[in-house]
Design an enzyme around this catalytic site. Structure first.
Site, PDB file in Angstrom:
ATOM      1  N   ARG A   1       0.806  -1.217   0.000  1.00  0.00           N
ATOM      2  CA  ARG A   1       0.000   0.000   0.000  1.00  0.00           C
ATOM      3  C   ARG A   1       0.843   1.272   0.000  1.00  0.00           C
ATOM      4  NH1 ARG A   1      -3.805  -2.240   4.780  1.00  0.00           N
ATOM      5  NH2 ARG A   1      -1.800  -3.157   5.297  1.00  0.00           N
TER       6      ARG A   1
ATOM      7  N   LYS B   1      -0.323 -19.170   5.489  1.00  0.00           N
ATOM      8  CA  LYS B   1      -1.153 -19.490   6.645  1.00  0.00           C
ATOM      9  C   LYS B   1      -1.252 -18.237   7.538  1.00  0.00           C
ATOM     10  CE  LYS B   1       1.887 -21.202  10.298  1.00  0.00           C
ATOM     11  NZ  LYS B   1       1.330 -20.399  11.376  1.00  0.00           N
TER      12      LYS B   1
ATOM     13  N   ASP C   1       2.768 -24.102   3.517  1.00  0.00           N
ATOM     14  CA  ASP C   1       3.232 -24.319   4.878  1.00  0.00           C
ATOM     15  C   ASP C   1       4.746 -24.451   4.787  1.00  0.00           C
ATOM     16  OD1 ASP C   1       4.081 -25.353   7.338  1.00  0.00           O
ATOM     17  OD2 ASP C   1       2.202 -26.416   7.676  1.00  0.00           O
ATOM     18  N   HIS C   2       5.465 -23.448   5.296  1.00  0.00           N
ATOM     19  CA  HIS C   2       6.909 -23.414   5.056  1.00  0.00           C
ATOM     20  C   HIS C   2       7.631 -24.611   5.658  1.00  0.00           C
ATOM     21  CE1 HIS C   2       6.893 -21.486   9.097  1.00  0.00           C
ATOM     22  NE2 HIS C   2       8.069 -22.057   9.206  1.00  0.00           N
TER      23      HIS C   2
ATOM     24  N   LYS D   1      11.207 -27.554   4.218  1.00  0.00           N
ATOM     25  CA  LYS D   1      12.436 -27.974   4.900  1.00  0.00           C
ATOM     26  C   LYS D   1      12.903 -29.319   4.369  1.00  0.00           C
ATOM     27  CE  LYS D   1      11.321 -25.501   9.183  1.00  0.00           C
ATOM     28  NZ  LYS D   1      12.407 -24.514   9.059  1.00  0.00           N
TER      29      LYS D   1
ATOM     30  N   GLU E   1      10.150 -23.716  20.663  1.00  0.00           N
ATOM     31  CA  GLU E   1      10.871 -22.470  20.405  1.00  0.00           C
ATOM     32  C   GLU E   1      11.329 -21.881  21.730  1.00  0.00           C
ATOM     33  OE1 GLU E   1       9.373 -19.936  16.935  1.00  0.00           O
ATOM     34  OE2 GLU E   1       7.541 -20.840  17.712  1.00  0.00           O
TER      35      GLU E   1
ATOM     36  N   HIS F   1       1.644 -27.039  11.017  1.00  0.00           N
ATOM     37  CA  HIS F   1       3.003 -27.574  10.913  1.00  0.00           C
ATOM     38  C   HIS F   1       3.105 -29.003  11.432  1.00  0.00           C
ATOM     39  CE1 HIS F   1       4.052 -23.611   9.837  1.00  0.00           C
ATOM     40  NE2 HIS F   1       4.385 -23.131  11.006  1.00  0.00           N
TER      41      HIS F   1
ATOM     42  N   LYS G   1       6.147 -21.912  23.064  1.00  0.00           N
ATOM     43  CA  LYS G   1       7.073 -20.778  23.086  1.00  0.00           C
ATOM     44  C   LYS G   1       7.813 -20.753  24.426  1.00  0.00           C
ATOM     45  CE  LYS G   1       5.675 -18.343  19.320  1.00  0.00           C
ATOM     46  NZ  LYS G   1       6.583 -17.948  18.222  1.00  0.00           N
TER      47      LYS G   1
END
Length: 511
Positions: free
Chosen positions: A65, A173, A202-203, A207, A241, A265, A361
């Site tokens: 934008r 996603k 989905d990254h 992998k 993580e 994931h 997390k």
């Protein structure tokens, strides 16, 4: 104790590929001012250019934008160098950057979309891209349906009649927030695009180590015969993580660990671990077998779930705040930063084998790993020999990140005049065997989308199948107020997640 395996016949660091180069095309990235484009997408596209896997006639157009026409190119170049491990002197960099363009428009501006259509037609002439388009929606989910609707309204959602060109759309996603919203979004998108045009990304599936699960299982004759309930006691999948929410308070307050990681994931990884051998590695065959896995999972009772929220603690020797003290987070938030589920797949291969999955997390360390725990032998001949009466099971660990590799843990005799048993690892490391890689996982997914190969992308049936499993859990959690926080930052999550396994005589494995 460990042994390292090096692949036979592989020259370390050598790049080999038999993939074909896509047809000429323009990659149009909506939301190009965001971090994803600079850190992941442009570096990934340049890695493809370095490998000779991009067509010569090619262009990238960033759409956002704000008017960034003066700074977009230099900013993307900086991202390629810093995030892609690229030398500024690389002879391919300058010619590649000449193909990177920018176009400013609001996502609800019909006039802007009409101008974008004309601009892309001009680029077709300039770069000889033949009308082929790959649109990438790197935007907030609320813009997905509107952007696709306007692509359709302004004649950009389908190739020109009579042409041999193609149009495809990659959607990031999260694809919905529950079953109802996912179905609504699927209906809105399918009202404009055919399913074979849609690439829900989905990254995790980009992998190498996730893709290698299929190669490991189906490309080697020694593993598949024991990949079933007769030999496997249980399976654990962990996506941990050590970081917090990294300033994404408003997003995470609406998401939580189950929506953000488990539903997509982790369930994708689970499907690769549990699926039957497909007839081929074509998209439809692989997707069919994945869908069978998800549909074979019985409804998950809320008693077989656990959730948590981190409080203050120590991570990496540093004191960190709790979730409720994070920026732009409700000080009485009920959002989970940890989720664990125990589930079973009701088919002949897996009946009676529990799958324990968890994500969170601010855990003890960053690690994504699949752990296959094999059954004990029927008779322990060496019980008590150097093991204090405890014989450990054989364990196969597939490390998806960060130390990518595979380890097989088994018992071996300790040298000496007595029969003492110790556990040893047979270890394969990606970096040791194939060298360090600067790839970020988006390379394969972008290339496949340009080639029209949807094998590693989600189909609407799969999205709805996983939401059907997790939506009842979310609804049940919404009715139960939790006494958060219930785990310290830097730990492995709440005690309740350990209880899921302990009441069945098991425990989370050491990562």
């Amino acid at each position: 104790m460990s042994t390292t395996i090096t692949p036979a016949g592989v020259t370390l660091g050598a790049a080999t590929t038999n993939e074909r180069v896509p047809e000429p095309c323009i990659v149009v990235i909506f939301g190009a001012s965001g971090d994803l484009t600079k850190r992941k997408l442009l570096p990934a596209l340049f890695h493809l250019e370095q490998s000779g896997l991009l067509p010569q006639d090619f262009s990238v157009v960033g759409v956002a934008r704000r008017d960034l026409s003066a700074t977009f190119g230099p900013d993307m170049k900086e991202g390629i160098i810093a995030g892609g491990g690229v030398e500024e002197s690389d002879p391919k960099l300058a010619p590649f950057m000449e193909k990177v363009q920018y176009f400013a428009t609001n996502f609800d501006d019909d006039e802007g979309f009409e101008k974008l259509k004309s601009y892309l037609a001009e680029l077709d002439e300039k770069f000889q891209t033949k009308g082929n388009r790959l649109f990438y929606l790197a935007v907030a989910p609320e813009f997905f349906a509107d952007i696709i609707a306007r692509l359709g309204k302004h004649g950009m959602a389908h190739p020109a009649e009579g042409s041999n060109s193609w149009v495809r759309v990659i959607i990031e996603k999260p694809f919905g927030t529950d079953l109802e919203s996912a179905r609504k979004l699927n209906d809105d998108v399918n009202a404009v695009l055919s399913e074979d045009q849609i690439f829900r990304i989905d990254h995790y599936l980009g992998k190498e180590t996730v893709q290698n699960i299929l190669v490991f299982r189906f490309g080697n004759g020694i593993f598949e015969p024991v990949w079933n309930r007769n030999f496997i006691d249980h399976v654990e999948i962990t996506a941990a993580e050590s970081i917090g929410i990294e300033g994404r308070g408003p997003f995470y307050e609406k998401a939580g660990a189950l929506r953000d990681v488990l539903q997509n994931h982790v369930m994708e990884v689970l499907s690769f671990v549990a699926m039957e051998p497909p007839d081929s590695f074509e998209a439809e065959a692989v997707r069919t077998e994945k869908l069978k896995v998800w549909r074979a999972i019985e409804g998950i009772p809320v008693e077989k779930t656990s959730r948590g929220q981190y409080g203050p603690g120590t991570v990496g020797g540093k004191e960190v705040a709790g979730y409720r003290q994070e920026e732009r987070v409700n000080p009485e938030s009920q959002t989970e930063t940890f989720a664990a589920v125990s589930l079973e797949i009701e088919n002949w291969r897996w009946a009676g084998v529990p799958f324990y999955i968890r994500a969170g997390k601010r855990l003890a360390k960053r690690v994504t790993e699949v752990t296959i725990v094999f059954k004990q032998p029927p008779l322990h001949l060496f019980k008590g020999n150097g093991s204090n009466g405890n014989v450990e099971p054989n364990i196969l660990s597939m490390r998806i990140q960060p130390d990518e590799g595979i380890a097989l843990r088994f018992g071996a005799k300790v040298p000496g005049p007595t029969t003492n048993v110790a556990q040893v690892n047979m270890d394969f490391s990606y970096s040791d065997s194939f060298g360090k890689s600067t790839a970020n996982g988006y390379e394969r997914l972008l290339l496949d989308a340009m080639l029209g190969d949807a094998t590693l992308f989600a189909h609407r049936d799969g999205v709805e199948a996983t939401w059907a499993l997790f939506t009842p859990i979310l609804e049940a959690w919404a009715q139960q107020k939790m006494d958060f926080p219930n785990y310290d930052a830097g730990s492995w999550g709440p005690q309740e997640s350990c209880d899921l396994l302990e009441k069945e005589g098991r425990a989370w494995g050491k990562l």
